[in-house]
Design an enzyme around this catalytic site. Structure first.
Site, PDB file in Angstrom:
ATOM      1  N   CYS A  61       0.838  -1.213   0.000  1.00  0.00           N
ATOM      2  CA  CYS A  61       0.000   0.000   0.000  1.00  0.00           C
ATOM      3  C   CYS A  61       0.870   1.259   0.000  1.00  0.00           C
ATOM      4  CB  CYS A  61      -0.910  -0.040   1.228  1.00  0.00           C
ATOM      5  SG  CYS A  61      -1.736   1.499   1.632  1.00  0.00           S
TER       6      CYS A  61
ATOM      7  N   CYS B 116       0.258   3.669   2.880  1.00  0.00           N
ATOM      8  CA  CYS B 116       0.760   3.034   4.106  1.00  0.00           C
ATOM      9  C   CYS B 116       2.272   3.239   4.222  1.00  0.00           C
ATOM     10  CB  CYS B 116       0.451   1.541   4.109  1.00  0.00           C
ATOM     11  SG  CYS B 116      -1.303   1.127   4.038  1.00  0.00           S
TER      12      CYS B 116
END
Length: 155
Positions: free
Chosen positions: A76, A79
């Site tokens: 991600c 992230c």
């Protein structure tokens, strides 16, 4: 600040599905502490340090200091951008806030139990009171504002 939802909604989902939880999870990735003090959780350490959803019917935070819980995945992009910010917060708040991380790929059951569908999902957990979740990347300034307002902590 991005729209937040009361984490209680996630717990409503959890409690309605807790009976279907199945067998205990294994300790794959995520049961240790990083150099910055961020703690990576698996299902068992989550129950010990954050919330034991198998024994508690109502929210009961297990920690002694307010926490930030980051549901993330290695693939991600947002992230990855958030990770160093959370590491800095862990260091700068020096024991006043604990940052926890849950890898949603390694802990699929845990992520599903909490209805995590967007990454990152950041949960702000006060010592007393209900947690609040925010989905998506948050810049450091917004995180610090939320730490002050929701967790009632200053540097």
């Amino acid at each position: 600040m991005k729209s937040s939802i009361i984490f209680g909604l996630l717990f409503t989902f959890l409690f309605s599905h807790a009976a279907c939880a199945g067998e205990p999870g294994n300790k794959e990735k995520g049961d240790g502490q990083s150099e910055s003090g961020v703690i990576y959780l698996n299902k068992e350490t989550f129950k010990q340090q954050v919330f034991n959803f198998e024994t508690n019917k109502e929210w009961n935070y297990e920690g002694k200091v307010p926490a930030i819980l980051d549901f993330y995945a290695d693939w991600c992009g947002p992230c990855k951008m958030l990770a160093p910010v959370l590491n800095n917060i862990q260091k700068e708040y020096n024991g006043k806030v604990q940052v926890f991380k849950v890898d949603t790929d390694a802990e699929k059951e845990l992520a599903a139990m909490f209805g995590i569908t967007n990454l990152p999902t950041i949960v702000f957990i006060p010592v007393d009171g209900e947690p609040q979740a925010v989905m998506g990347f948050m810049p450091k300034e917004d995180l610090e504002k939320t730490i002050t307002e929701v967790l009632k902590v200053n540097k």
